[in-house]
Design a protein around this motif. Structure first.
Motif, mmCIF file in Angstrom:
data_model
loop_
_atom_site.group_PDB
_atom_site.id
_atom_site.type_symbol
_atom_site.label_atom_id
_atom_site.label_comp_id
_atom_site.label_asym_id
_atom_site.label_seq_id
_atom_site.Cartn_x
_atom_site.Cartn_y
_atom_site.Cartn_z
ATOM 1 N N ASP A 3 0.808 -1.218 0.000
ATOM 2 C CA ASP A 3 0.000 0.000 0.000
ATOM 3 C C ASP A 3 0.840 1.268 0.000
ATOM 4 O O ASP A 3 0.478 2.252 -0.640
ATOM 5 C CB ASP A 3 -0.938 0.018 1.204
ATOM 6 N N GLU A 4 1.970 1.246 0.694
ATOM 7 C CA GLU A 4 2.784 2.467 0.737
ATOM 8 C C GLU A 4 3.287 2.861 -0.646
ATOM 9 O O GLU A 4 3.395 4.041 -0.957
ATOM 10 C CB GLU A 4 3.948 2.358 1.744
ATOM 11 N N TYR A 5 3.548 1.890 -1.520
ATOM 12 C CA TYR A 5 3.956 2.186 -2.892
ATOM 13 C C TYR A 5 2.790 2.792 -3.682
ATOM 14 O O TYR A 5 2.966 3.736 -4.443
ATOM 15 C CB TYR A 5 4.429 0.924 -3.619
ATOM 16 N N VAL A 6 1.612 2.200 -3.503
ATOM 17 C CA VAL A 6 0.428 2.671 -4.219
ATOM 18 C C VAL A 6 0.090 4.091 -3.774
ATOM 19 O O VAL A 6 -0.127 4.982 -4.609
ATOM 20 C CB VAL A 6 -0.776 1.726 -3.989
ATOM 21 N N ILE A 7 0.073 4.312 -2.476
ATOM 22 C CA ILE A 7 -0.274 5.634 -1.945
ATOM 23 C C ILE A 7 0.760 6.670 -2.366
ATOM 24 O O ILE A 7 0.411 7.778 -2.775
ATOM 25 C CB ILE A 7 -0.455 5.574 -0.416
ATOM 26 N N LYS A 8 2.032 6.290 -2.314
ATOM 27 C CA LYS A 8 3.091 7.216 -2.732
ATOM 28 C C LYS A 8 2.910 7.611 -4.203
ATOM 29 O O LYS A 8 3.043 8.774 -4.564
ATOM 30 C CB LYS A 8 4.463 6.578 -2.512
ATOM 31 N N HIS A 9 2.597 6.645 -5.057
ATOM 32 C CA HIS A 9 2.393 6.940 -6.475
ATOM 33 C C HIS A 9 1.155 7.814 -6.675
ATOM 34 O O HIS A 9 1.193 8.802 -7.415
ATOM 35 C CB HIS A 9 2.274 5.649 -7.286
ATOM 36 N N LEU A 10 0.062 7.447 -6.013
ATOM 37 C CA LEU A 10 -1.182 8.202 -6.193
ATOM 38 C C LEU A 10 -1.091 9.595 -5.576
ATOM 39 O O LEU A 10 -1.780 10.509 -6.023
ATOM 40 C CB LEU A 10 -2.363 7.427 -5.603
ATOM 41 N N GLU A 11 -0.247 9.749 -4.581
ATOM 42 C CA GLU A 11 -0.052 11.071 -3.979
ATOM 43 C C GLU A 11 0.502 12.049 -5.016
ATOM 44 O O GLU A 11 0.242 13.243 -4.967
ATOM 45 C CB GLU A 11 0.907 10.952 -2.792
ATOM 46 N N GLN A 12 1.247 11.524 -5.983
ATOM 47 C CA GLN A 12 1.788 12.352 -7.068
ATOM 48 C C GLN A 12 0.723 12.636 -8.129
ATOM 49 O O GLN A 12 0.964 13.396 -9.063
ATOM 50 C CB GLN A 12 2.985 11.648 -7.713
ATOM 51 N N LYS A 13 -0.426 12.017 -8.003
ATOM 52 C CA LYS A 13 -1.521 12.157 -8.975
ATOM 53 C C LYS A 13 -2.703 12.890 -8.340
ATOM 54 O O LYS A 13 -3.859 12.517 -8.512
ATOM 55 C CB LYS A 13 -1.958 10.770 -9.468
ATOM 56 N N PHE A 85 -8.658 6.321 1.383
ATOM 57 C CA PHE A 85 -7.222 6.507 1.573
ATOM 58 C C PHE A 85 -6.746 7.937 1.329
ATOM 59 O O PHE A 85 -5.637 8.299 1.704
ATOM 60 C CB PHE A 85 -6.441 5.550 0.672
ATOM 61 N N PHE A 86 -7.593 8.745 0.656
ATOM 62 C CA PHE A 86 -7.216 10.123 0.308
ATOM 63 C C PHE A 86 -8.337 11.075 0.687
ATOM 64 O O PHE A 86 -9.507 10.696 0.708
ATOM 65 C CB PHE A 86 -6.932 10.246 -1.195
ATOM 66 N N ASP A 87 -7.958 12.343 0.925
ATOM 67 C CA ASP A 87 -8.979 13.368 1.148
ATOM 68 C C ASP A 87 -9.330 14.010 -0.189
ATOM 69 O O ASP A 87 -8.746 13.678 -1.221
ATOM 70 C CB ASP A 87 -8.526 14.398 2.191
ATOM 71 N N GLN A 88 -10.262 14.940 -0.183
ATOM 72 C CA GLN A 88 -10.752 15.546 -1.425
ATOM 73 C C GLN A 88 -9.709 16.403 -2.128
ATOM 74 O O GLN A 88 -9.874 16.731 -3.295
ATOM 75 C CB GLN A 88 -12.008 16.366 -1.143
ATOM 76 N N ASP A 89 -8.620 16.732 -1.413
ATOM 77 C CA ASP A 89 -7.539 17.502 -2.040
ATOM 78 C C ASP A 89 -6.475 16.588 -2.651
ATOM 79 O O ASP A 89 -5.461 17.067 -3.157
ATOM 80 C CB ASP A 89 -6.887 18.435 -1.007
ATOM 81 N N GLY A 90 -6.693 15.272 -2.564
ATOM 82 C CA GLY A 90 -5.741 14.326 -3.134
ATOM 83 C C GLY A 90 -4.586 14.001 -2.208
ATOM 84 O O GLY A 90 -3.596 13.413 -2.641
ATOM 85 N N LEU A 91 -4.719 14.352 -0.930
ATOM 86 C CA LEU A 91 -3.660 14.057 0.037
ATOM 87 C C LEU A 91 -3.996 12.779 0.799
ATOM 88 O O LEU A 91 -5.170 12.532 1.118
ATOM 89 C CB LEU A 91 -3.508 15.221 1.022
ATOM 90 N N PRO A 92 -2.991 11.965 1.108
ATOM 91 C CA PRO A 92 -3.257 10.729 1.858
ATOM 92 C C PRO A 92 -3.852 11.035 3.232
ATOM 93 O O PRO A 92 -3.438 11.981 3.905
ATOM 94 C CB PRO A 92 -1.876 10.095 2.007
ATOM 95 N N LEU A 93 -4.827 10.249 3.627
ATOM 96 C CA LEU A 93 -5.402 10.378 4.955
ATOM 97 C C LEU A 93 -4.401 9.859 5.980
ATOM 98 O O LEU A 93 -3.600 8.969 5.679
ATOM 99 C CB LEU A 93 -6.701 9.565 5.056
ATOM 100 N N GLY A 94 -4.478 10.371 7.180
ATOM 101 C CA GLY A 94 -3.626 9.886 8.261
ATOM 102 C C GLY A 94 -4.025 8.474 8.657
ATOM 103 O O GLY A 94 -5.106 7.989 8.295
ATOM 104 N N GLU A 95 -3.185 7.830 9.406
ATOM 105 C CA GLU A 95 -3.430 6.442 9.813
ATOM 106 C C GLU A 95 -4.758 6.285 10.547
ATOM 107 O O GLU A 95 -5.446 5.285 10.392
ATOM 108 C CB GLU A 95 -2.281 5.959 10.700
#
Length: 166
Positions: A3-13, A85-95
């Motif tokens: 998941d950390e790889y997926v979230i890291k990639h999607l965080e750039q999107k 996993f993300f908020d409406q601004d495209g940022l990862p949600l906290g744990e």
């Protein structure tokens, strides 16, 4: 793919994630607007293709044969359920906020001997990815681990499990 790889990639999107939220809002406002679903599918398909390529590279780096993907498509939870996993601004949600309020499932019951015989690469992959995949483990063990990981802190987790765990 972890998941950390997926979230890291999607965080750039962020743009695409924000777009998915907008389309979701539009669809929920008018459930008859099926064209929005096609747009969601198109955005997710593009992102899925990128993540699949990253996953293939990840498997190659682990020296795992890609044959375990021949009849299966990778499932990227943070993409398929971006709003968990993300908020409406495209940022990862906290744990604390990431994941699901409830996880319900019926995992596959494939014993260690069958997996060793029929899916040795999958077994090796799971052994390297999941804490629960040690010793003489069955496939449902990693599903339980993953399900618990996706359950929010005060959420509910419910699986149909073999009675041997009792």
């Amino acid at each position: 793919l972890p998941d950390e790889y997926v979230i890291k990639h999607l965080e750039q999107k962020k743009l695409e994630i924000r777009k998915l939220f907008e389309m979701r809002k539009s669809y929920l406002a008018n459930l008859e607007n099926q064209s929005v679903l096609a747009d969601v599918k198109r955005v997710k398909s593009s992102l899925r293709k990128e993540l699949d390529e990253i996953f293939h590279s990840y498997l190659k780096n682990l020296n795992l044969v890609l044959d375990m993907l021949e009849d299966k498509d990778p499932f990227h939870w943070a993409l398929e359920f971006w709003n968990a996993f993300f908020d409406q601004d495209g940022l990862p949600l906290g744990e604390e906020d990431s994941g699901f309020d409830i996880v319900i499932g019926n995992p596959p019951y494939i014993d260690s001997e069958t997996m060793t015989k029929l899916s040795p690469n999958l077994r090796r992959f799971c052994t390297e990815q999941y804490v629960s995949a040690s010793g003489n483990w069955d496939l449902f063990c990693v599903f339980i681990e993953k399900g618990i990981m996706y359950t929010k802190k005060d959420g509910y987790f419910s699986y149909i499990i073999p009675n041997k765990l009792l």
